[in-house]
Design a protein around this motif. Structure first.
Motif, PDB file in Angstrom:
ATOM      1  N   VAL A 241      21.860  41.728  11.608  1.00 51.66           N
ATOM      2  CA  VAL A 241      22.763  42.874  11.750  1.00 51.66           C
ATOM      3  C   VAL A 241      22.007  44.147  12.131  1.00 51.66           C
ATOM      4  O   VAL A 241      22.341  44.797  13.142  1.00 51.66           O
ATOM      5  CB  VAL A 241      23.592  43.081  10.473  1.00 51.66           C
ATOM      6  N   PRO A 242      20.970  44.574  11.377  1.00 47.96           N
ATOM      7  CA  PRO A 242      20.276  45.803  11.788  1.00 47.96           C
ATOM      8  C   PRO A 242      19.563  45.666  13.130  1.00 47.96           C
ATOM      9  O   PRO A 242      19.461  46.650  13.875  1.00 47.96           O
ATOM     10  CB  PRO A 242      19.277  46.055  10.652  1.00 47.96           C
ATOM     11  N   ILE A 243      19.079  44.471  13.453  1.00 48.63           N
ATOM     12  CA  ILE A 243      18.443  44.294  14.753  1.00 48.63           C
ATOM     13  C   ILE A 243      19.476  44.441  15.869  1.00 48.63           C
ATOM     14  O   ILE A 243      19.240  45.112  16.878  1.00 48.63           O
ATOM     15  CB  ILE A 243      17.741  42.929  14.830  1.00 48.63           C
ATOM     16  N   GLY A 244      20.642  43.828  15.687  1.00 50.78           N
ATOM     17  CA  GLY A 244      21.698  43.965  16.679  1.00 50.78           C
ATOM     18  C   GLY A 244      22.146  45.407  16.835  1.00 50.78           C
ATOM     19  O   GLY A 244      22.367  45.894  17.953  1.00 50.78           O
ATOM     20  N   THR A 245      22.274  46.119  15.724  1.00 48.17           N
ATOM     21  CA  THR A 245      22.662  47.527  15.767  1.00 48.17           C
ATOM     22  C   THR A 245      21.611  48.355  16.492  1.00 48.17           C
ATOM     23  O   THR A 245      21.934  49.226  17.321  1.00 48.17           O
ATOM     24  CB  THR A 245      22.864  48.068  14.349  1.00 48.17           C
ATOM     25  N   LEU A 246      20.342  48.087  16.197  1.00 52.59           N
ATOM     26  CA  LEU A 246      19.252  48.794  16.861  1.00 52.59           C
ATOM     27  C   LEU A 246      19.309  48.594  18.368  1.00 52.59           C
ATOM     28  O   LEU A 246      19.187  49.544  19.147  1.00 52.59           O
ATOM     29  CB  LEU A 246      17.914  48.296  16.308  1.00 52.59           C
ATOM     30  N   LEU A 247      19.520  47.372  18.799  1.00 51.31           N
ATOM     31  CA  LEU A 247      19.555  47.083  20.227  1.00 51.31           C
ATOM     32  C   LEU A 247      20.767  47.723  20.893  1.00 51.31           C
ATOM     33  O   LEU A 247      20.674  48.232  22.013  1.00 51.31           O
ATOM     34  CB  LEU A 247      19.548  45.583  20.448  1.00 51.31           C
ATOM     35  N   ASP A 248      21.901  47.695  20.217  1.00 51.37           N
ATOM     36  CA  ASP A 248      23.096  48.331  20.779  1.00 51.37           C
ATOM     37  C   ASP A 248      22.878  49.826  20.970  1.00 51.37           C
ATOM     38  O   ASP A 248      23.274  50.401  21.995  1.00 51.37           O
ATOM     39  CB  ASP A 248      24.304  48.095  19.871  1.00 51.37           C
ATOM     40  N   ARG A 249      22.255  50.470  19.989  1.00 48.11           N
ATOM     41  CA  ARG A 249      21.996  51.910  20.104  1.00 48.11           C
ATOM     42  C   ARG A 249      21.021  52.210  21.228  1.00 48.11           C
ATOM     43  O   ARG A 249      21.193  53.166  21.981  1.00 48.11           O
ATOM     44  CB  ARG A 249      21.447  52.437  18.777  1.00 48.11           C
ATOM     45  N   ARG A 250      19.997  51.382  21.356  1.00 44.53           N
ATOM     46  CA  ARG A 250      19.023  51.591  22.431  1.00 44.53           C
ATOM     47  C   ARG A 250      19.678  51.445  23.784  1.00 44.53           C
ATOM     48  O   ARG A 250      19.460  52.251  24.690  1.00 44.53           O
ATOM     49  CB  ARG A 250      17.872  50.590  22.305  1.00 44.53           C
TER      50      ARG A 250
END
Length: 275
Positions: A241-250
């Protein structure tokens, strides 16, 4: 999500165990690639030496250097960790030291190939176990190609000290090769200092912490019955979840147009550092 690379400093164990825990609980299709130049351990460890014949990245490298057939041979070298679904696949690492010399010149070739797996049908994420970086023939091209690089470390002073040097080395290399800022994150393993302390000391955000769970770690290292309800696997399943969120924000930030510049891909240094 493309490539997520895991790497550690000398004296900071846990990369392979963390990567395997994530692979066994990931919700998207995934390939776990053992790209530790020092050699892979999952064939003899977690899989208990049950496979017949050679398999893995060493065989791929020899074939690629001889015939240039990586695309055709890749899928035949994988192990289905959740057979027959082919949703969690393993590319075993080098087991014969003689093959290490064949793999090292092909790190960029593997990086390019892994990047394309995210665009395939069906798409696959790639978790790359890079092991410890301070070894001969480190897989720098894989780290540069990764969407996220997770530096795995214990939160104790000796490991943090070694990790500080590793973080600086990666940051220097990324600056030299113009890797987009915001790629690097810390993945803490076990007990020790708090997330805020470690992040402040190393000047890198902490993405998550995996708990001390020696029973599960032993199963992931030596084989046995995997119990998804155990603390380590529960925490690993939540890491997506946090990795996916990080990538979406980037991706969103990199798509924002910047005043005074043409093209949607332009982004300020300040915005990049905030990713």
């Amino acid at each position: 999500m493309a490539i997520i690379a895991l790497v550690a400093a000398k004296g900071s164990p846990g990369v392979t165990t963390s990567a395997l825990a994530c692979a066994l609980t990931w919700h998207r299709r995934l390939v776990l690639a053992e790209c530790d130049p020092a050699g892979g351990s999952l064939l003899a460890g977690y899989l208990g030496g049950t496979l017949d014949g050679p398999r893995g990245i060493g065989e791929l490298a020899v074939g690629e250097l001889r015939d240039g057939n990586l695309e055709a041979a890749f899928w035949s070298q994988l192990v289905d960790l959740d057979a027959p679904k082919r949703e969690r696949l393993l590319l075993p690492g080098v087991v014969d030291p003689a093959q290490a010399g064949s793999v090292t010149p092909l790190w960029q070739r593997f990086a390019d190939f892994f990047t394309e797996l995210d665009r395939g049908d069906p798409p696959y994420d790639v978790l790359v176990d890079c092991g410890r970086l301070h070894v001969p023939g480190p897989p720098w091209p894989l780290l540069r190609a990764a969407s996220v690089v997770l530096v795995v470390t214990r939160a104790r002073l000796p490991e943090v000290s070694a990790t500080r040097a590793l973080v600086r080395a990666i940051q220097r290399d990324f600056t030299e090769h113009r890797v987009a800022p915001g790629t690097l994150r810390l993945l803490l393993v076990g007990d020790g200092h708090g997330r805020g302390e470690i992040s402040k000391a190393l000047q890198v955000p902490v993405v998550a912490r995996l708990p001390h769970d020696p029973r599960t770690a032993e199963v992931l290292t030596l084989g046995g019955t995997v119990r998804v309800g155990r603390p380590l696997l529960r925490a690993a399943s939540e890491l997506e979840v946090p990795i996916g969120t990080l990538l979406d924000r980037r991706r969103a930030r990199l798509a924002w147009p910047v005043a005074g510049h043409e093209g949607a891909g332009a982004v300020t240094q300040e915005a990049s550092n905030a990713i």
